[in-house]
Design a protein around this motif. Sequence first.
Motif, PDB file in Angstrom:
ATOM      1  N   ARG A  88       8.947  10.024 -15.020  1.00  0.00           N
ATOM      2  CA  ARG A  88       8.143   9.553 -13.994  1.00  0.00           C
ATOM      3  C   ARG A  88       8.817   8.694 -12.819  1.00  0.00           C
ATOM      4  O   ARG A  88       8.398   8.739 -11.486  1.00  0.00           O
ATOM      5  CB  ARG A  88       6.847   8.614 -14.549  1.00  0.00           C
ATOM      6  CG  ARG A  88       6.124   9.405 -15.382  1.00  0.00           C
ATOM      7  CD  ARG A  88       5.017   8.724 -15.907  1.00  0.00           C
ATOM      8  NE  ARG A  88       4.218   7.958 -14.878  1.00  0.00           N
ATOM      9  CZ  ARG A  88       3.103   8.525 -14.440  1.00  0.00           C
ATOM     10  NH1 ARG A  88       2.684   9.701 -14.719  1.00  0.00           N
ATOM     11  NH2 ARG A  88       2.322   7.955 -13.496  1.00  0.00           N
ATOM     12  N   SER A  89      10.019   8.120 -13.335  1.00  0.00           N
ATOM     13  CA  SER A  89      10.782   7.595 -12.112  1.00  0.00           C
ATOM     14  C   SER A  89      12.210   8.009 -12.283  1.00  0.00           C
ATOM     15  O   SER A  89      13.052   7.053 -12.752  1.00  0.00           O
ATOM     16  CB  SER A  89      10.748   5.837 -12.263  1.00  0.00           C
ATOM     17  OG  SER A  89      11.388   5.204 -11.282  1.00  0.00           O
ATOM     18  N   PRO A  90      12.636   9.092 -12.020  1.00  0.00           N
ATOM     19  CA  PRO A  90      14.048   9.710 -12.646  1.00  0.00           C
ATOM     20  C   PRO A  90      15.095   8.909 -11.924  1.00  0.00           C
ATOM     21  O   PRO A  90      16.130   9.197 -12.561  1.00  0.00           O
ATOM     22  CB  PRO A  90      13.894  11.078 -12.136  1.00  0.00           C
ATOM     23  CG  PRO A  90      12.812  10.917 -11.190  1.00  0.00           C
ATOM     24  CD  PRO A  90      11.894  10.166 -11.302  1.00  0.00           C
ATOM     25  N   GLN A  91      14.835   8.268 -10.638  1.00  0.00           N
ATOM     26  CA  GLN A  91      16.140   7.805 -10.173  1.00  0.00           C
ATOM     27  C   GLN A  91      16.452   6.091 -11.025  1.00  0.00           C
ATOM     28  O   GLN A  91      17.366   5.986 -10.695  1.00  0.00           O
ATOM     29  CB  GLN A  91      15.713   7.394  -8.913  1.00  0.00           C
ATOM     30  CG  GLN A  91      15.408   8.520  -7.888  1.00  0.00           C
ATOM     31  CD  GLN A  91      16.691   9.708  -7.584  1.00  0.00           C
ATOM     32  OE1 GLN A  91      17.706   9.350  -8.209  1.00  0.00           O
ATOM     33  NE2 GLN A  91      16.491  10.637  -6.927  1.00  0.00           N
ATOM     34  N   GLY A 272       7.553  14.503 -17.126  1.00  0.00           N
ATOM     35  CA  GLY A 272       7.028  13.048 -16.571  1.00  0.00           C
ATOM     36  C   GLY A 272       7.293  13.326 -14.979  1.00  0.00           C
ATOM     37  O   GLY A 272       6.272  12.816 -14.243  1.00  0.00           O
ATOM     38  N   MET A 273       8.091  13.907 -14.326  1.00  0.00           N
ATOM     39  CA  MET A 273       8.026  14.233 -12.985  1.00  0.00           C
ATOM     40  C   MET A 273       6.621  14.870 -12.531  1.00  0.00           C
ATOM     41  O   MET A 273       6.041  14.571 -11.502  1.00  0.00           O
ATOM     42  CB  MET A 273       9.260  14.921 -12.615  1.00  0.00           C
ATOM     43  CG  MET A 273      10.574  14.287 -12.665  1.00  0.00           C
ATOM     44  SD  MET A 273      11.820  15.342 -12.549  1.00  0.00           S
ATOM     45  CE  MET A 273      12.062  15.726 -10.957  1.00  0.00           C
ATOM     46  N   ALA A 274       6.167  15.761 -13.261  1.00  0.00           N
ATOM     47  CA  ALA A 274       5.153  16.536 -13.108  1.00  0.00           C
ATOM     48  C   ALA A 274       3.919  15.614 -13.173  1.00  0.00           C
ATOM     49  O   ALA A 274       2.933  15.696 -12.285  1.00  0.00           O
ATOM     50  CB  ALA A 274       4.964  17.865 -13.952  1.00  0.00           C
ATOM     51  N   GLU A 275       3.966  14.811 -14.175  1.00  0.00           N
ATOM     52  CA  GLU A 275       2.792  13.908 -14.301  1.00  0.00           C
ATOM     53  C   GLU A 275       2.826  12.911 -13.091  1.00  0.00           C
ATOM     54  O   GLU A 275       1.612  12.547 -12.570  1.00  0.00           O
ATOM     55  CB  GLU A 275       2.995  13.075 -15.699  1.00  0.00           C
ATOM     56  CG  GLU A 275       2.466  14.174 -16.891  1.00  0.00           C
ATOM     57  CD  GLU A 275       1.139  14.132 -17.119  1.00  0.00           C
ATOM     58  OE1 GLU A 275       0.348  13.794 -16.193  1.00  0.00           O
ATOM     59  OE2 GLU A 275       0.840  14.611 -18.322  1.00  0.00           O
ATOM     60  N   THR A 311      -0.757  23.737 -16.841  1.00  0.00           N
ATOM     61  CA  THR A 311       0.813  23.987 -17.074  1.00  0.00           C
ATOM     62  C   THR A 311       1.518  22.924 -17.997  1.00  0.00           C
ATOM     63  O   THR A 311       2.505  23.019 -18.496  1.00  0.00           O
ATOM     64  CB  THR A 311       1.370  24.253 -15.540  1.00  0.00           C
ATOM     65  OG1 THR A 311       0.638  25.409 -15.028  1.00  0.00           O
ATOM     66  CG2 THR A 311       2.867  24.381 -15.603  1.00  0.00           C
ATOM     67  N   VAL A 312       1.033  21.576 -17.463  1.00  0.00           N
ATOM     68  CA  VAL A 312       1.959  20.359 -17.886  1.00  0.00           C
ATOM     69  C   VAL A 312       1.664  20.380 -19.444  1.00  0.00           C
ATOM     70  O   VAL A 312       2.481  20.345 -20.375  1.00  0.00           O
ATOM     71  CB  VAL A 312       1.634  19.084 -17.406  1.00  0.00           C
ATOM     72  CG1 VAL A 312       1.725  18.108 -18.192  1.00  0.00           C
ATOM     73  CG2 VAL A 312       2.068  19.186 -16.177  1.00  0.00           C
ATOM     74  N   ILE A 353       5.090  20.239  -7.928  1.00  0.00           N
ATOM     75  CA  ILE A 353       5.692  19.205  -6.853  1.00  0.00           C
ATOM     76  C   ILE A 353       5.273  19.714  -5.593  1.00  0.00           C
ATOM     77  O   ILE A 353       4.969  18.967  -4.812  1.00  0.00           O
ATOM     78  CB  ILE A 353       6.906  18.864  -7.067  1.00  0.00           C
ATOM     79  CG1 ILE A 353       7.068  18.226  -8.619  1.00  0.00           C
ATOM     80  CG2 ILE A 353       7.430  17.920  -5.932  1.00  0.00           C
ATOM     81  CD1 ILE A 353       8.663  17.810  -8.978  1.00  0.00           C
ATOM     82  N   ASP A 354       5.548  21.199  -5.458  1.00  0.00           N
ATOM     83  CA  ASP A 354       5.439  21.694  -4.170  1.00  0.00           C
ATOM     84  C   ASP A 354       3.743  21.480  -3.872  1.00  0.00           C
ATOM     85  O   ASP A 354       3.686  21.479  -2.713  1.00  0.00           O
ATOM     86  CB  ASP A 354       5.872  23.305  -4.319  1.00  0.00           C
ATOM     87  CG  ASP A 354       5.572  23.985  -2.878  1.00  0.00           C
ATOM     88  OD1 ASP A 354       6.483  23.872  -2.101  1.00  0.00           O
ATOM     89  OD2 ASP A 354       4.513  24.812  -2.893  1.00  0.00           O
TER      90      ASP A 354
END
Length: 404
Positions: A88-91, A272-275, A311-312, A353-354
Motif C-alpha cells: 500500500r506504500s511501496p516506496q 496492496g497497491m490495488a487496494e 479482480t482483487v 490504477i489506470d
Amino acid sequence: MDFAFDARTEELRARLLAFMDDHVYAAEQTAHEQRARLASPWDTPQVVEDLKAEARRQGLWNLFLPDAEHGAGLTNLQYAPLAEITGRSPQLAPTATNCAAPDTGNMEVLAQFADEAQKKQWLQPLLAGEIRSAFAMTEPDVASSDATNITTRIERDGDEYVITGRKWYISGAMNPDCRIFIVMGKTDPDGEDIRRQQSMVLVPRDTPGVTVDRAMRVFGYEDHYHGGHAEVTFDHARVPVSNLIGEEGGGFAIAQARLGPGRIHHCMRLIGMAERAIELMCRRAVSRDAFGKSLAQQGVVHNWIADARVTVEQLRLLVLKTAWLMDTVGNRGAHTEIQAIKIATPRAVVGIIDRAIQLHGAGGVSQDFPLAELYAGARTLMIADGPDEVHQRSLARREIKKYL
C-alpha cells in the motif's frame, strides 16, 4: 487449503496495519520534502531511517525470510498478507521493514547458497539493514528475457575471477549504501548445456573496474526509494575466487531459485497497491461532483469500483493458493501457479490504477497523489522478473504437454 490466517499471521497483520497507520502514511510527504533538501537525491531521508528503527523496535523486520535463523521464520502463506499491506506504500513500507527488493532476493540467495564467510561479510549487514545490495543480471545489448543470452564474462585467472561486461536496470545500485553486487555472467560460454554456462559472483561496489555509469529512469521516475536503477560497467574487475556463490555453472539454477519467492512477493505487494488505488477511488468519488451529482453516483464509476473489487479478490485467492503450494509442494510443484500470478497480477493491477487515475483527472497524473508512481511500478512488473510473454509461453507449453 485453509483460507483462514493463523494466529501468528493475524497478530503480525494487526501490528503492521497499526505501523502503517501510525507511521508510514504520514511519512510519505515528509520523505518527499526531506529528499528535496538532500545533497544527493540518492541519499536516504532521515524519516526513512526513523521508520526502520521503529519497525525493528516493533519486531516488524526481515519478515520475508523463511529461514528462522536469519529471518522471521514465516511461511510463504504467512508472509503473503504482510507483503500485501506493505504494498500500500511501496516506496516506504518495504524499505522500512527491511523487506525491499532487490535486497530480499539477494539475502535469500546468500542464506541458501553462500558459504559461512560470505554470510558473515555480506548477509549479516544486509539483515541488519546496515548496507544495501544489487543484483546484476539484465544487459542492454541482448534480450535478457532469455537469461542464457547474457554476455558478461567471468574468467578465471589464477586465484581471481575477472568480470567484464555491461549491465543495466540494476536496481539499488545508485544508493550510496549499496556495497555489494551479485553478478551473473558466463564462466563457460561454450559449454554444451546452455543452463550450466552461467555463474554468480560477489563483486564489492568499490572494486577497481566497477563503474556505476548512470541512473536509468522508469516512466521518467528515478525511483530514489529503491536506490535507482543503474547502468553499470564491469571492466576487467577482479575478485577472489572465494567470491563465487555456490559452484561454477550454478548461476542459472540460483537465479531461478531467487525469482520464485520474488515473484510472489511482487504480486502480493501489487495487490496492496490495488487496494490503495481502490481506497483513493472511493474517497475521490464521494468528494467530487460533476454534472449535477456526486461521482459516486455515476454508473461508470460504480462499474470501475465493482470490477476492481472483484479482480482483487480473485487475484488474492490465486496468490494465496500459490503461496500455500510453495509451502507444501515446493517451488517446482507451484511452477504453474507462480507463472499464473506473474501473468495475471501486474496487468490487472495496472488496469485498476489506470481507472483510479482517470477518476482523479489531472490530479491522477500529478505528484499530489501516489497513483502515477503506483502505475509506473505496476507496469514495470509486466517486464521485471521475466516478461509476461515468457511466462505465457512456458505455461502454455506445460498445458499442451498434457495432451501430447
